[in-house]
Design a protein around this motif. Sequence first.
Motif, PDB file in Angstrom:
ATOM      1  N   ASP A 184       0.865  -1.168   0.000  1.00  0.00           N
ATOM      2  CA  ASP A 184       0.000   0.000   0.000  1.00  0.00           C
ATOM      3  C   ASP A 184       0.903   1.220   0.000  1.00  0.00           C
ATOM      4  N   MET A 185       0.358   2.359  -0.418  1.00  0.00           N
ATOM      5  CA  MET A 185       1.180   3.564  -0.510  1.00  0.00           C
ATOM      6  C   MET A 185       0.335   4.800  -0.253  1.00  0.00           C
ATOM      7  N   PHE A 186       1.015   5.896   0.058  1.00  0.00           N
ATOM      8  CA  PHE A 186       0.393   7.212   0.064  1.00  0.00           C
ATOM      9  C   PHE A 186       1.453   8.240  -0.304  1.00  0.00           C
ATOM     10  N   PHE A 187       1.008   9.475  -0.540  1.00  0.00           N
ATOM     11  CA  PHE A 187       1.889  10.588  -0.878  1.00  0.00           C
ATOM     12  C   PHE A 187       1.783  11.636   0.218  1.00  0.00           C
ATOM     13  N   ASP A 188       2.934  12.100   0.736  1.00  0.00           N
ATOM     14  CA  ASP A 188       2.887  13.102   1.787  1.00  0.00           C
ATOM     15  C   ASP A 188       2.714  14.499   1.188  1.00  0.00           C
ATOM     16  N   ASP A 189       2.709  15.503   2.037  1.00  0.00           N
ATOM     17  CA  ASP A 189       2.444  16.867   1.577  1.00  0.00           C
ATOM     18  C   ASP A 189       3.517  17.397   0.639  1.00  0.00           C
ATOM     19  N   ASN A 190       4.677  16.780   0.639  1.00  0.00           N
ATOM     20  CA  ASN A 190       5.774  17.191  -0.236  1.00  0.00           C
ATOM     21  C   ASN A 190       5.828  16.393  -1.535  1.00  0.00           C
ATOM     22  N   GLY A 191       4.846  15.507  -1.727  1.00  0.00           N
ATOM     23  CA  GLY A 191       4.819  14.685  -2.927  1.00  0.00           C
ATOM     24  C   GLY A 191       5.671  13.443  -2.848  1.00  0.00           C
ATOM     25  N   ASN A 192       6.274  13.171  -1.678  1.00  0.00           N
ATOM     26  CA  ASN A 192       7.053  11.948  -1.515  1.00  0.00           C
ATOM     27  C   ASN A 192       6.130  10.737  -1.499  1.00  0.00           C
ATOM     28  N   MET A 193       6.548   9.666  -2.139  1.00  0.00           N
ATOM     29  CA  MET A 193       5.792   8.416  -2.125  1.00  0.00           C
ATOM     30  C   MET A 193       6.298   7.541  -0.982  1.00  0.00           C
ATOM     31  N   VAL A 194       5.349   7.018  -0.200  1.00  0.00           N
ATOM     32  CA  VAL A 194       5.657   6.134   0.927  1.00  0.00           C
ATOM     33  C   VAL A 194       4.996   4.787   0.653  1.00  0.00           C
ATOM     34  N   ILE A 195       5.781   3.713   0.646  1.00  0.00           N
ATOM     35  CA  ILE A 195       5.277   2.371   0.332  1.00  0.00           C
ATOM     36  C   ILE A 195       5.515   1.437   1.515  1.00  0.00           C
ATOM     37  N   CYS A 204      10.827 -12.606   6.567  1.00  0.00           N
ATOM     38  CA  CYS A 204       9.425 -12.228   6.335  1.00  0.00           C
ATOM     39  C   CYS A 204       9.060 -10.853   6.899  1.00  0.00           C
ATOM     40  N   THR A 205      10.032  -9.995   7.086  1.00  0.00           N
ATOM     41  CA  THR A 205       9.759  -8.693   7.679  1.00  0.00           C
ATOM     42  C   THR A 205       9.319  -7.684   6.621  1.00  0.00           C
ATOM     43  N   ALA A 206       8.343  -6.844   6.991  1.00  0.00           N
ATOM     44  CA  ALA A 206       7.834  -5.807   6.100  1.00  0.00           C
ATOM     45  C   ALA A 206       8.874  -4.709   5.912  1.00  0.00           C
ATOM     46  N   GLN A 207       8.764  -4.011   4.784  1.00  0.00           N
ATOM     47  CA  GLN A 207       9.695  -2.934   4.440  1.00  0.00           C
ATOM     48  C   GLN A 207       8.919  -1.637   4.228  1.00  0.00           C
ATOM     49  N   LEU A 208       9.554  -0.527   4.600  1.00  0.00           N
ATOM     50  CA  LEU A 208       8.978   0.790   4.364  1.00  0.00           C
ATOM     51  C   LEU A 208       9.903   1.554   3.425  1.00  0.00           C
ATOM     52  N   GLY A 209       9.359   1.958   2.273  1.00  0.00           N
ATOM     53  CA  GLY A 209      10.152   2.672   1.278  1.00  0.00           C
ATOM     54  C   GLY A 209       9.676   4.100   1.110  1.00  0.00           C
ATOM     55  N   VAL A 210      10.623   5.027   0.923  1.00  0.00           N
ATOM     56  CA  VAL A 210      10.312   6.441   0.715  1.00  0.00           C
ATOM     57  C   VAL A 210      11.144   6.956  -0.452  1.00  0.00           C
ATOM     58  N   ALA A 211      10.496   7.740  -1.336  1.00  0.00           N
ATOM     59  CA  ALA A 211      11.215   8.322  -2.473  1.00  0.00           C
ATOM     60  C   ALA A 211      10.599   9.657  -2.849  1.00  0.00           C
ATOM     61  N   LYS A 212      11.443  10.567  -3.292  1.00  0.00           N
ATOM     62  CA  LYS A 212      10.995  11.838  -3.831  1.00  0.00           C
ATOM     63  C   LYS A 212      10.671  11.650  -5.311  1.00  0.00           C
ATOM     64  N   PRO A 213       9.837  12.548  -5.877  1.00  0.00           N
ATOM     65  CA  PRO A 213       9.621  12.491  -7.324  1.00  0.00           C
ATOM     66  C   PRO A 213      10.956  12.594  -8.044  1.00  0.00           C
ATOM     67  N   TRP A 218      15.238   5.124  -3.986  1.00  0.00           N
ATOM     68  CA  TRP A 218      14.449   4.707  -2.828  1.00  0.00           C
ATOM     69  C   TRP A 218      15.324   4.465  -1.607  1.00  0.00           C
ATOM     70  N   GLN A 219      14.768   4.817  -0.457  1.00  0.00           N
ATOM     71  CA  GLN A 219      15.359   4.462   0.833  1.00  0.00           C
ATOM     72  C   GLN A 219      14.416   3.480   1.521  1.00  0.00           C
ATOM     73  N   TRP A 220      14.936   2.305   1.857  1.00  0.00           N
ATOM     74  CA  TRP A 220      14.121   1.246   2.447  1.00  0.00           C
ATOM     75  C   TRP A 220      14.537   1.003   3.897  1.00  0.00           C
ATOM     76  N   THR A 221      13.536   0.819   4.763  1.00  0.00           N
ATOM     77  CA  THR A 221      13.752   0.508   6.167  1.00  0.00           C
ATOM     78  C   THR A 221      13.056  -0.804   6.501  1.00  0.00           C
ATOM     79  N   ASP A 222      13.774  -1.714   7.132  1.00  0.00           N
ATOM     80  CA  ASP A 222      13.185  -2.976   7.582  1.00  0.00           C
ATOM     81  C   ASP A 222      12.414  -2.710   8.872  1.00  0.00           C
ATOM     82  N   LEU A 223      11.098  -2.978   8.875  1.00  0.00           N
ATOM     83  CA  LEU A 223      10.261  -2.697  10.040  1.00  0.00           C
ATOM     84  C   LEU A 223      10.366  -3.777  11.111  1.00  0.00           C
TER      85      LEU A 223
END
Length: 325
Positions: A184-195, A204-213, A218-223
Amino acid sequence: MSLKKMLAEWQKCIAASAAHSAFTDLCEFNQQLYCCFREATDHVSADGQIGIVQLNGQGEVTAKNRIRIPDTDLRDPKLSITPDNKLLLLAYGRFKGPKGRYSQPLSWFSCDGQSWSSAKPLADKNWWLWRLSWHQGTAYGVAYNRAAQQTRLYAGNPRRTFECINQDLFSLSKNGKGYPNETDMFFDDNGNMVILLRRDADTCTAQLGVAKPPYRRWQWTDLGVYIGGPAMLAMDNNQALVSGRVWTERGPKTALLALNLSSKKLRLLTLLPSAGDTSYPGMVLNQEGLYISYYSTHEHKTMVYLTRFKNDELRALNSESASLS
């Protein structure tokens, strides 16, 4: 896991006619709630069709539709609202016909939530496009391929031109972590995509990815925890709500969690009544509260549920949350 028990305002079963009703999503369209789900004989049977129910704010079903394609298993439907205010349905079709077996993402649209267009293919065959999110008139979605252990990022108009803009978003070969899939994803107020990305191999750990247009770097963090069938809803630039399947000492449960976007830490807010085959939630937050659709087998049959938390109850849940470990 342990936390103080918190109760939703109400919970209702909204789909139980099929032997197996599961894999939900939820959206608000023209001041009505719409929940979609798969109806079939079993979790992996070849006879899947899509049920779509219209609900009022009290969770009462006011209309129902079904979408089916002969010799096709329709799986994991998702809903979104187009920029021109149409309801868009996405699903993954597994076809069995004269040309053999193959899978293809499909889309339908509706102007009123009742009458639906014909199905139109999008993205690439055998790549499971999971969900669509809209930003500045463009739809974005992540597709995965299990054999390749790889995900791709797509963008465009699902009913016209919808193209891959990142061939290797996250993969075993590039990131060293196996079987990335649902997102799932959303876009923050700066237009960054968060996945938020589910995985089902190695840790089996989930990942959180963030990227600017334009969403190439991408920068990925293991949750550090497993989240199955993830749904994510931004509260602001600092916090999001997350729902999905988690593992507990009592087995799988569908949970509501809070995600701190600065620290990249998850906190358990509450466990929804659930057990066994369960998860794949959808979430809607409006002035009435937080609505969550999901499916579960805790009442001895796989059925779809809708639950609502009052906004003040949600604030209480946040203050009473426990750590997830």
